[in-house]
Design a protein around this motif. Structure first.
Motif, PDB file in Angstrom:
ATOM      1  N   VAL A  66      -3.603   3.651  -1.259  1.00 31.36           N
ATOM      2  CA  VAL A  66      -3.938   2.958  -2.491  1.00 31.36           C
ATOM      3  C   VAL A  66      -3.217   1.603  -2.520  1.00 31.36           C
ATOM      4  O   VAL A  66      -2.040   1.514  -2.159  1.00 31.36           O
ATOM      5  CB  VAL A  66      -3.608   3.820  -3.738  1.00 31.36           C
ATOM      6  N   ASP A  67      -3.988   0.565  -2.886  1.00 30.27           N
ATOM      7  CA  ASP A  67      -3.370  -0.768  -3.002  1.00 30.27           C
ATOM      8  C   ASP A  67      -2.596  -0.825  -4.311  1.00 30.27           C
ATOM      9  O   ASP A  67      -3.143  -0.482  -5.369  1.00 30.27           O
ATOM     10  CB  ASP A  67      -4.456  -1.842  -3.017  1.00 30.27           C
TER      11      ASP A  67
ATOM     12  N   ASP B 173      -1.817   0.032 -10.087  1.00 27.78           N
ATOM     13  CA  ASP B 173      -2.950   0.351  -9.202  1.00 27.78           C
ATOM     14  C   ASP B 173      -3.878  -0.864  -9.064  1.00 27.78           C
ATOM     15  O   ASP B 173      -4.421  -1.359 -10.050  1.00 27.78           O
ATOM     16  CB  ASP B 173      -3.718   1.531  -9.835  1.00 27.78           C
TER      17      ASP B 173
ATOM     18  N   THR C 192      -6.590  -0.888  -7.156  1.00 26.52           N
ATOM     19  CA  THR C 192      -7.895  -0.467  -6.605  1.00 26.52           C
ATOM     20  C   THR C 192      -9.063  -1.208  -7.247  1.00 26.52           C
ATOM     21  O   THR C 192      -9.917  -1.773  -6.554  1.00 26.52           O
ATOM     22  CB  THR C 192      -8.085   1.049  -6.805  1.00 26.52           C
TER      23      THR C 192
ATOM     24  N   ARG D  16      -9.090  -4.869  -6.361  1.00 30.27           N
ATOM     25  CA  ARG D  16      -9.551  -5.041  -4.972  1.00 30.27           C
ATOM     26  C   ARG D  16     -11.059  -4.846  -4.892  1.00 30.27           C
ATOM     27  O   ARG D  16     -11.775  -5.601  -4.240  1.00 30.27           O
ATOM     28  CB  ARG D  16      -8.896  -3.991  -4.058  1.00 30.27           C
ATOM     29  N   ARG D  17     -11.509  -3.806  -5.590  1.00 33.32           N
ATOM     30  CA  ARG D  17     -12.933  -3.481  -5.529  1.00 33.32           C
ATOM     31  C   ARG D  17     -13.762  -4.642  -6.083  1.00 33.32           C
ATOM     32  O   ARG D  17     -14.732  -5.075  -5.488  1.00 33.32           O
ATOM     33  CB  ARG D  17     -13.183  -2.217  -6.343  1.00 33.32           C
TER      34      ARG D  17
ATOM     35  N   ARG E  23       0.840  -1.196   0.000  1.00 34.74           N
ATOM     36  CA  ARG E  23       0.000   0.000   0.000  1.00 34.74           C
ATOM     37  C   ARG E  23       0.868   1.236   0.000  1.00 34.74           C
ATOM     38  O   ARG E  23       1.916   1.257   0.656  1.00 34.74           O
ATOM     39  CB  ARG E  23      -0.806   0.020   1.290  1.00 34.74           C
TER      40      ARG E  23
END
Ligand code: ADP
Length: 648
Positions: free
Chosen positions: A102-103, A125, A127, A130-131, A93
């Protein structure tokens, strides 16, 4: 367009300009740092991801810029390995300029071969990834929660916990629209361990929100809503509780049923979060799913309510012969518990005499026909109740849905009325039938006593005797019928031979046959076995059929009697060339006192008991009787009896 490696740090100029343009144009965020981890250059993708402009960070150590303290050690180790000439990768992160995390997937590589004086760091990125993972987990949590629950109240704790854990939020609450009060009412709140949300929970559970206020805004709008930081939102009424629990971002979405909001789900998290479109869409879809579940569970609940309340007996039964579900009315009416009913093949409870017809109706159900029927069911105390049924099946599922009503009282009442009516009809009929020959006899005897000579008197007395015989015959028939009907007639089973019995009857009526000039032919199978039957009753049956054939056949007719046997038992049939029976009358032929129109002129004094008696006798021995006829074309009567009947 930017020049390759524009405004470079020291040394980067020496690099291949082609590498420089590759870095600039790369969609991945790339940062070049020196041996001290100071920024030499970054590309546009890096600027977008972290929010820093290259100019403002050039020459500054990256630790202070983008490495969160908890990842400092790991960052230092990665960078050391890069400077040692090794590439390495880590999923970790980093922090943006605005403080949000931010991952990323980070790759650090040396610039050039061997030990390096600088490295380049590539940030991918994560994100979105992950989402997507969070969304999948949240969706799965909801599906699982709904599958395990029958009401939304059951499902609420599982849904809230499952979704909150999947997306990493700390508190979730579910609200249902109370239509009467026109308010939102909290049905459950979930909070993660370690979050002190007691005040917030108390505030939430105690609150009722009208449309347009708090979660009621989502109710009013019918779309997901997002609050970046509730502690800063003026209108957020539970601010004190949220503050105490350290909650910031809030997100709510409506539960939709057929375009109407039926509830709202809220989630809160301890970080400040911006909304994003994919999350909004995903939660809108979850809201739809939850709303439909509410709809289904309400329908189910309504159905359950009717099922339990019904005074009628409701059941779902299988083609396998067992009940699947019965309502409480069954226990009230028949006295069994539901488990007792489910354990017993249902046909066992049907009265023996009603089973055959019930089986026939069941077979009709299996073809998809709707069926109404009436039959007797055995109660727990051994008594029987009449049930009147409406049933329909779903053949492809092997399932029958049926409603039955306890009809016992109606049946008893109906039967009593029928009996009284029949008794009344019977008495007036018999009185009439007896009076006619009796008046005749009295009249003949009057004539005889006033006769002028003994010859004349003798002839009147002879007529009176014949009327007397007729009267005795009628009274005998009535007695037979009444005894057979009440089951009081004693049956004596003995070996009888149908051909011999038939010949005996034919001898008794020989004078009549001669008088009418009929030809009688008997065709009897010589290998016919003896039958165990009541000789007198069977003789009576044969006599009735033979007398009818003689009587209803105009003079000079032909009568054929056939006697044979097969696997079904003994068969006896009589065919005449007589007046026949009109189609309309054939169905009622074996009823008591029924006479077809065309017979009334042939014999004015007959009463219509003969065939009824034949049917009672044949059925008494477990046999069947049938008739085929066409008006003017003659008639065939046929009965079959078992060789050794199970007497009924
Ligand atoms: P009954 O002969 O006393 O009228 P049954 O019960 O023997 O009564 O017969 C009922 C009715 O069936 C008769 O009235 C007649 O209409 C019809 N029937 C019976 N046998 C014959 C037959 N062989 N040919 C034509 N009609 C018949």
């Amino acid at each position: 367009m930017q020049p390759p490696l524009a405004r470079p740090g020291p040394g980067v100029h020496e690099h291949d300009t082609r590498l420089g343009s590759l870095i600039r144009a790369n969609p991945l965020a790339i940062l070049v740092v020196d041996a001290e981890n100071r920024v030499e250059m970054c590309n546009a993708a890096f600027e977008t991801l972290f929010g820093y402009r290259e100019a403002e960070i050039a020459g500054i150590g990256i630790e202070s810029l983008i490495v969160p303290p908890e990842h400092a050690e790991e960052a230092a180790a990665l960078s050391r390995r890069g400077l040692d000439g090794q590439s390495s990768q880590s999923v970790t992160r980093r922090r943006r300029k605005d403080g949000t995390l931010v991952d990323v997937e980070l790759t650090i590589s040396p610039l050039g071969d061997g030990p390096a004086t600088r490295t380049y760091n590539i940030y991918r990125d994560l994100t979105e990834q992950r989402r997507t993972e969070h969304h999948l987990r949240a969706q799965y949590a909801v599906v699982e929660a709904l599958a395990q629950s029958s009401t939304i109240e059951d499902a609420a704790p599982r849904v809230l916990r499952g979704v909150a854990e999947a997306v990493g939020w700390q508190v979730g609450a579910m609200w249902i629209v109370d239509k009467t009060a026109n308010q939102l009412k909290c049905i459950d709140l979930w909070r993660a361990a370690g979050v002190d949300a007691r005040l917030f929970e108390a505030e939430t559970r105690a609150h009722r929100f009208p449309r347009g206020v708090g979660p009621g805004r989502t109710w009013a709008m019918g779309t997901p809503a997002w609050i970046v930081d509730v502690t800063k939102a003026e209108h957020f009424s539970r601010r004190a509780g949220a503050q105490a629990a350290g909650l910031h971002a809030a997100f709510s979405f409506p539960m939709m049923l057929e375009g109407e909001v039926v509830g709202v789900v809220e989630f809160f998290t301890s970080t400040v979060l911006e909304s994003d479109d994919t999350s909004l869409r995903m939660f809108a879809a979850l809201g739809q799913q939850l709303g439909e579940f509410i709809g289904r569970s309400r329908t189910q609940e309504q159905f359950e309510r009717f099922f339990t309340m019904s005074q009628d007996l409701l059941c779902i039964a299988g083609f396998d012969g067992y009940f699947k579900r019965v309502n409480e009315a069954w226990s009230r009416v028949l006295g069994y518990t539901a488990p007792e009913l489910l354990a017993e093949p249902y046909m066992n409870l049907v009265h023996l005499d009603d089973r055959d017809t019930a089986q026939v109706e069941m077979a009709r159900l299996a073809t998809g026909d709707a069926v109404t029927m009436e039959n007797r069911w055995r109660c727990r105390d051994g008594s029987y109740k009449w049930l009147f049924w409406n049933a329909i099946a779903k053949p492809e599922e092997h399932i029958i849905y049926a409603v039955a009503r306890d009809d016992t009282v109606y049946q008893a009442d109906h039967q009593l009325k029928e009996t009284l009516k029949m008794r009344h009809d019977f008495v007036s009929f018999v009185t009439h039938q007896l009076r006619t020959p009796l008046s005749g006899i009295k009249w003949m005897l009057d004539l005889a006593s006033n006769a002028e000579n003994p010859e004349e008197a003798k002839s009147y007395i002879q007529d009176a005797r014949e009327s007397g015989d007729r009267l005795i015959g009628l009274v005998n028939d009535l007695l037979h019928v009444s005894r057979l009907e009440s089951g009081k007639l004693q049956v004596i089973l003995e070996r009888v031979q149908l051909p011999e019995l038939t010949q005996q009857v034919l001898r008794d009526v020989a004078a009549l046959v001669r008088e009418k000039g009929h030809k009688v032919v008997v065709d009897a199978d010589p290998t016919l076995p003896d039958a165990m039957l009541d000789r007198e009753l069977l003789q009576q049956a044969i006599l009735n059929l033979v007398s009818n054939a003689i009587k209803y056949t105009p003079p000079g007719g032909r009568i054929d009697i056939r006697i044979f046997h097969d696997g079904d038992g003994l068969h006896w049939s009589i065919r005449d060339s007589g007046i026949g029976i009109p189609q309309a009358g054939q169905a009622r032929l074996f009823e008591k006192f029924y006479r077809a129109d065309n017979a009334l002129t042939v014999d004015t004094e007959a009463v219509g008991l003969g065939l009824y008696l034949v049917r009672l006798i044949v059925e008494r021995f477990g046999g069947t009787i049938a008739c085929e006829s066409e008006e003017g074309q003659g008639t065939l009567f046929h009965f079959a009896v078992p060789v050794a009947p199970g007497e009924r």
